[in-house]
Design a protein around this motif. Structure first.
Motif, PDB file in Angstrom:
ATOM      1  N   THR A   1       1.087  -0.886  -0.228  1.00 44.91           N
ATOM      2  CA  THR A   1       0.154  -0.116  -0.201  1.00 44.91           C
ATOM      3  C   THR A   1       0.576   1.394  -0.281  1.00 44.91           C
ATOM      4  OG1 THR A   1      -0.213  -0.506   2.863  1.00 44.91           O
ATOM      5  CG2 THR A   1      -2.132  -1.221   1.140  1.00 44.91           C
ATOM      6  N   ASP A   2       1.833   1.395   0.600  1.00 43.39           N
ATOM      7  CA  ASP A   2       2.575   2.133   0.266  1.00 43.39           C
ATOM      8  C   ASP A   2       4.146   1.878  -0.129  1.00 43.39           C
ATOM      9  OD1 ASP A   2       4.472   4.444   1.182  1.00 43.39           O
ATOM     10  OD2 ASP A   2       3.876   4.775   2.774  1.00 43.39           O
ATOM     11  N   ARG A   3       4.754   1.910  -1.055  1.00 42.90           N
ATOM     12  CA  ARG A   3       6.010   1.486  -1.935  1.00 42.90           C
ATOM     13  C   ARG A   3       7.521   2.104  -1.246  1.00 42.90           C
ATOM     14  NH1 ARG A   3       7.857  -1.849  -6.006  1.00 42.90           N
ATOM     15  NH2 ARG A   3       5.368  -1.978  -6.855  1.00 42.90           N
ATOM     16  N   GLU A   4       6.877   3.477  -0.825  1.00 47.51           N
ATOM     17  CA  GLU A   4       8.312   4.368  -0.594  1.00 47.51           C
ATOM     18  C   GLU A   4       9.031   4.129   0.681  1.00 47.51           C
ATOM     19  OE1 GLU A   4       8.565   8.680   0.628  1.00 47.51           O
ATOM     20  OE2 GLU A   4       7.635   8.349  -1.023  1.00 47.51           O
ATOM     21  N   ASN A   5       7.880   3.529   1.819  1.00 51.42           N
ATOM     22  CA  ASN A   5       7.988   3.054   3.175  1.00 51.42           C
ATOM     23  C   ASN A   5       7.643   1.973   3.456  1.00 51.42           C
ATOM     24  OD1 ASN A   5       8.068   5.899   3.783  1.00 51.42           O
ATOM     25  ND2 ASN A   5       6.074   6.202   3.918  1.00 51.42           N
TER      26      ASN A   5
END
Length: 142
Positions: free
Chosen positions: A121-125
């Motif tokens: 759901t959140d690639r960066e984190n």
């Protein structure tokens, strides 16, 4: 220490120090009938200390597991004693039965036959959430 080179197989390199055994177990490498070397705390100019796994057999790696644990791991494919491919696993969009949902109210806690599926759901984190209850996966869920 001297570890023989492999003729045909896979070298998983740049594993964060201490994660080698975890990867060994998650990839179910104990089931293989070939030589496997797990090198722990090898010195690395890039990351200080690292683990390395050398597998003297050509087999299908679960890239989802490796991508989830650390997409900075390097995978080298060896054929006839030469590296023919070098790549990094990608962060998978979905994980099936790699991590488990810890929410006691999730359907996966009640129904034993349901796959544990998480979506990115959140690639960066690097955040994954259960598709059933939206609980956030934590690193210790492996």
């Amino acid at each position: 220490m001297n570890i023989d080179s492999i003729r045909n197989g896979i070298v998983i390199d740049h594993i964060k120090a201490g994660q080698g055994m975890e990867i060994y177990q998650l990839l179910n490498l104990e089931a293989l009938d070939c030589s496997i070397a797990l090198i722990k705390n090898a010195s690395s100019g890039k990351i200080g200390k690292k683990d390395i796994i050398k597998i003297d057999a050509d087999f299908e790696l679960d890239l989802d597991v490796l991508g989830y644990i650390n997409p900075d791991i390097t995978i080298n494919v060896i054929k006839d004693g030469q590296r023919v491919r070098k790549f990094h696993p990608e962060l998978p969009e979905r994980l099936t039965n790699v991590i488990r949902c810890k929410n006691p109210r999730c359907i996966t806690s009640v129904e034993q036959e349901i796959d544990h599926i998480f979506k990115l759901t959140d690639r960066e984190n690097r955040v994954y959430r259960c598709i059933y209850c939206e609980s956030k996966a934590k690193g210790e869920n492996i």
